[in-house]
Design a protein around this motif. Structure first.
Motif, PDB file in Angstrom:
ATOM      1  N   GLU A  92      58.387  43.206  36.762  1.00 53.99           N
ATOM      2  CA  GLU A  92      57.322  42.780  37.679  1.00 53.99           C
ATOM      3  C   GLU A  92      56.396  41.747  37.036  1.00 53.99           C
ATOM      4  OE1 GLU A  92      56.016  46.337  40.529  1.00 53.99           O
ATOM      5  OE2 GLU A  92      56.292  47.045  38.473  1.00 53.99           O
ATOM      6  N   LEU A  93      56.464  41.625  35.736  1.00 53.14           N
ATOM      7  CA  LEU A  93      55.607  40.679  35.019  1.00 53.14           C
ATOM      8  C   LEU A  93      56.234  39.298  34.861  1.00 53.14           C
ATOM      9  CD1 LEU A  93      54.287  42.952  32.118  1.00 53.14           C
ATOM     10  CD2 LEU A  93      53.072  42.288  34.197  1.00 53.14           C
ATOM     11  N   ASP A  94      57.499  39.148  35.250  1.00 52.34           N
ATOM     12  CA  ASP A  94      58.216  37.889  35.010  1.00 52.34           C
ATOM     13  C   ASP A  94      57.456  36.643  35.488  1.00 52.34           C
ATOM     14  OD1 ASP A  94      60.249  39.089  33.648  1.00 52.34           O
ATOM     15  OD2 ASP A  94      61.685  39.060  35.303  1.00 52.34           O
ATOM     16  N   PRO A  95      56.917  36.633  36.727  1.00 44.84           N
ATOM     17  CA  PRO A  95      56.190  35.428  37.164  1.00 44.84           C
ATOM     18  C   PRO A  95      54.977  35.114  36.291  1.00 44.84           C
ATOM     19  CG  PRO A  95      56.778  36.780  39.052  1.00 44.84           C
ATOM     20  CD  PRO A  95      57.053  37.609  37.837  1.00 44.84           C
ATOM     21  N   ALA A  96      54.267  36.146  35.843  1.00 47.11           N
ATOM     22  CA  ALA A  96      53.097  35.924  34.987  1.00 47.11           C
ATOM     23  C   ALA A  96      53.518  35.444  33.605  1.00 47.11           C
ATOM     24  CB  ALA A  96      52.278  37.209  34.880  1.00 47.11           C
ATOM     25  N   LEU A  97      54.624  35.976  33.101  1.00 49.61           N
ATOM     26  CA  LEU A  97      55.122  35.536  31.796  1.00 49.61           C
ATOM     27  C   LEU A  97      55.540  34.070  31.852  1.00 49.61           C
ATOM     28  CD1 LEU A  97      57.251  38.650  30.754  1.00 49.61           C
ATOM     29  CD2 LEU A  97      54.908  38.070  30.063  1.00 49.61           C
ATOM     30  N   ASP A  98      56.171  33.676  32.950  1.00 46.59           N
ATOM     31  CA  ASP A  98      56.550  32.270  33.139  1.00 46.59           C
ATOM     32  C   ASP A  98      55.311  31.382  33.197  1.00 46.59           C
ATOM     33  OD1 ASP A  98      59.221  32.976  33.187  1.00 46.59           O
ATOM     34  OD2 ASP A  98      59.365  32.966  35.382  1.00 46.59           O
ATOM     35  N   LEU A  99      54.267  31.885  33.854  1.00 49.05           N
ATOM     36  CA  LEU A  99      53.031  31.116  33.988  1.00 49.05           C
ATOM     37  C   LEU A  99      52.366  30.915  32.635  1.00 49.05           C
ATOM     38  CD1 LEU A  99      51.141  29.808  36.113  1.00 49.05           C
ATOM     39  CD2 LEU A  99      49.884  31.976  36.176  1.00 49.05           C
ATOM     40  N   LEU A 100      52.292  31.964  31.830  1.00 48.82           N
ATOM     41  CA  LEU A 100      51.686  31.849  30.497  1.00 48.82           C
ATOM     42  C   LEU A 100      52.483  30.878  29.629  1.00 48.82           C
ATOM     43  CD1 LEU A 100      50.680  35.545  29.699  1.00 48.82           C
ATOM     44  CD2 LEU A 100      49.164  33.641  30.280  1.00 48.82           C
ATOM     45  N   LYS A 101      53.799  30.925  29.751  1.00 43.78           N
ATOM     46  CA  LYS A 101      54.638  29.995  28.996  1.00 43.78           C
ATOM     47  C   LYS A 101      54.356  28.558  29.411  1.00 43.78           C
ATOM     48  CE  LYS A 101      59.457  29.288  27.599  1.00 43.78           C
ATOM     49  NZ  LYS A 101      60.860  29.762  27.782  1.00 43.78           N
ATOM     50  N   ALA A 137      39.533  38.112  37.894  1.00 45.00           N
ATOM     51  CA  ALA A 137      40.574  37.188  38.346  1.00 45.00           C
ATOM     52  C   ALA A 137      41.861  37.939  38.638  1.00 45.00           C
ATOM     53  CB  ALA A 137      40.830  36.119  37.272  1.00 45.00           C
ATOM     54  N   GLN A 138      42.777  37.238  39.271  1.00 45.05           N
ATOM     55  CA  GLN A 138      44.069  37.804  39.624  1.00 45.05           C
ATOM     56  C   GLN A 138      44.798  38.339  38.386  1.00 45.05           C
ATOM     57  OE1 GLN A 138      45.419  38.420  42.582  1.00 45.05           O
ATOM     58  NE2 GLN A 138      47.198  39.321  41.566  1.00 45.05           N
ATOM     59  N   MET A 139      45.473  39.454  38.567  1.00 40.30           N
ATOM     60  CA  MET A 139      46.246  40.057  37.494  1.00 40.30           C
ATOM     61  C   MET A 139      47.713  39.633  37.599  1.00 40.30           C
ATOM     62  SD  MET A 139      44.296  43.738  37.344  1.00 40.30           S
ATOM     63  CE  MET A 139      44.121  43.936  39.114  1.00 40.30           C
ATOM     64  N   PRO A 140      48.525  39.944  36.585  1.00 41.96           N
ATOM     65  CA  PRO A 140      49.938  39.542  36.625  1.00 41.96           C
ATOM     66  C   PRO A 140      50.693  40.029  37.856  1.00 41.96           C
ATOM     67  CG  PRO A 140      49.341  40.107  34.393  1.00 41.96           C
ATOM     68  CD  PRO A 140      48.146  40.442  35.245  1.00 41.96           C
ATOM     69  N   LEU A 141      50.464  41.270  38.279  1.00 42.47           N
ATOM     70  CA  LEU A 141      51.177  41.782  39.443  1.00 42.47           C
ATOM     71  C   LEU A 141      50.873  40.935  40.675  1.00 42.47           C
ATOM     72  CD1 LEU A 141      53.004  44.098  40.514  1.00 42.47           C
ATOM     73  CD2 LEU A 141      50.894  45.231  41.251  1.00 42.47           C
ATOM     74  N   ASN A 142      51.914  40.440  41.316  1.00 41.81           N
ATOM     75  CA  ASN A 142      51.803  39.651  42.552  1.00 41.81           C
ATOM     76  C   ASN A 142      51.150  38.285  42.370  1.00 41.81           C
ATOM     77  OD1 ASN A 142      53.040  41.659  44.128  1.00 41.81           O
ATOM     78  ND2 ASN A 142      51.091  42.700  44.486  1.00 41.81           N
ATOM     79  N   ILE A 143      51.053  37.797  41.141  1.00 43.66           N
ATOM     80  CA  ILE A 143      50.383  36.506  40.957  1.00 43.66           C
ATOM     81  C   ILE A 143      51.144  35.380  41.648  1.00 43.66           C
ATOM     82  CG2 ILE A 143      51.487  35.895  38.754  1.00 43.66           C
ATOM     83  CD1 ILE A 143      48.557  34.894  37.969  1.00 43.66           C
ATOM     84  N   GLU A 144      52.462  35.531  41.796  1.00 45.74           N
ATOM     85  CA  GLU A 144      53.253  34.503  42.476  1.00 45.74           C
ATOM     86  C   GLU A 144      52.952  34.449  43.966  1.00 45.74           C
ATOM     87  OE1 GLU A 144      55.715  38.250  42.827  1.00 45.74           O
ATOM     88  OE2 GLU A 144      54.284  37.363  41.426  1.00 45.74           O
ATOM     89  N   LYS A 145      52.291  35.489  44.497  1.00 46.06           N
ATOM     90  CA  LYS A 145      51.949  35.537  45.921  1.00 46.06           C
ATOM     91  C   LYS A 145      50.531  35.034  46.193  1.00 46.06           C
ATOM     92  CE  LYS A 145      55.024  39.485  46.696  1.00 46.06           C
ATOM     93  NZ  LYS A 145      55.125  40.906  47.122  1.00 46.06           N
ATOM     94  N   ARG A 146      49.838  34.651  45.152  1.00 50.92           N
ATOM     95  CA  ARG A 146      48.483  34.126  45.311  1.00 50.92           C
ATOM     96  C   ARG A 146      48.521  32.597  45.366  1.00 50.92           C
ATOM     97  NH1 ARG A 146      48.105  38.662  46.830  1.00 50.92           N
ATOM     98  NH2 ARG A 146      46.857  40.298  45.835  1.00 50.92           N
ATOM     99  N   SER A 147      47.403  32.013  45.753  1.00 53.88           N
ATOM    100  CA  SER A 147      47.351  30.557  45.904  1.00 53.88           C
ATOM    101  C   SER A 147      47.443  29.869  44.550  1.00 53.88           C
ATOM    102  CB  SER A 147      46.044  30.152  46.599  1.00 53.88           C
ATOM    103  OG  SER A 147      44.939  30.384  45.737  1.00 53.88           O
TER     104      SER A 147
END
Length: 299
Positions: free
Chosen positions: A26-35, A128-138
């Motif tokens: 579930e953290l994959d989108p946030a991990l990609d964002l940090l990278k 601020a937004q957390m890693p969970l569901n961050i890909e669904k935020r603006s």
């Protein structure tokens, strides 16, 4: 208030869950964002841990956050998700090292426990937004986190002709977070001090009469009477009884503060909504509310 050190490319960001369980997947989108931001993610032991609905038992979650607070190589702590559970571990944490070397604590909702507790130490935190569901935020909400963490000039402005708004201007520290959590902290060592400050409130999935009860509690505790201003974010997915309460969440809040004269705005882009902008809690802000525009500048 003390501002934690801003981040630089290559810095390490710890991801821990102080509340509900979460999988690494579930953290994959946030991990990609940090990278993408050239930051190194380090996962705590609470990620993937499970104890009923929690991310491991209280001891695991407390130890995980304690590690992130103490480790000098960790420059920011991004709470993986909310739910419930942070209040169960707050009193077992030792903030000695954190106070000597403050780092950004990032999250919202249940993480309001940390925001409120740390505010009393005189240290800024990031709502601020957390890693969970961050890909669904603006995209704007995602970029707002980056702008704050890297020390960019930051403000929020949006058009608003909301009839419940009360125009005005206020300069003061910004505090607050999730209404239900702030209500639950009343009378504890983590209770927020709102005197002469701008209070931000948001909430999710509450009964309307609960919203009224919580507002009455804050009011009776003297937390609404001496504000510099009030910002109301998303009051999302509210519930009602078979006998309707008769007011929206926004109308309940407006009535609760109707006897006061500070500026008030509603539908601010922060909370359990798609456009969940970052807020630097503890920082002095300049809030300007006119009949058609809201501007919040972080000083």
């Amino acid at each position: 208030m003390q501002t934690p050190q801003y981040l630089s490319p290559g810095d390490r960001v710890a991801i821990v869950s102080t509340a509900r369980k979460i999988t690494e997947k579930e953290l994959d989108p946030a991990l990609d964002l940090l990278k993408k931001w050239d930051l190194e993610a380090v996962l705590g032991k609470s990620i993937g841990a499970e104890a009923n609905q929690f991310a491991g038992n209280d001891e695991i979650r407390a130890a995980d956050l304690q590690w992130a607070l103490n480790d000098p190589s960790v420059k920011a702590i991004w709470c993986a998700r909310g739910g419930y559970g942070t209040v169960r571990i707050i009193d077992s944490l030792d903030f000695s090292a954190f106070k000597k070397n403050p780092k950004w604590i990032i999250g919202y909702s249940d993480i309001t426990v940390l925001h409120s507790h740390i505010h009393k130490m005189g240290i800024e935190t990031l709502h601020a937004q957390m890693p969970l569901n961050i890909e669904k935020r603006s995209e704007t909400s995602r970029q707002s986190i980056r702008e704050v963490l890297f020390g960019k000039e930051y403000s929020i402005a949006y058009a608003s002709e909301e009839s419940l708004n009360r125009p005005g201007r206020a300069k003061a520290q910004l505090v607050g977070g999730n209404l239900s959590i702030l209500y639950s902290l009343c009378g504890s060592a983590s209770a927020i001090d709102t005197l002469d400050k701008i209070l931000f409130l948001e909430d999710l999935d509450e009964y309307l009469y609960h919203i009224d009860r919580m507002l009455q509690n804050l009011k009776r505790n003297g937390m609404l009477g001496h504000l510099a201003g009030l910002i109301v974010g998303g009051m999302s997915d509210m519930n009602d009884n078979s006998v309707p309460f008769g007011q929206t969440a926004e109308e309940i809040i407006r009535e609760a503060v109707s006897e006061y004269d500070y500026p008030v705005c509603f539908n601010f882009p922060s909370g359990h909504i798609e456009d969940n902008r970052a807020l630097v809690l503890g920082r002095e802000v300049d809030l300007v509310i006119t009949n058609n525009k809201i501007t919040l500048s972080f000083i």
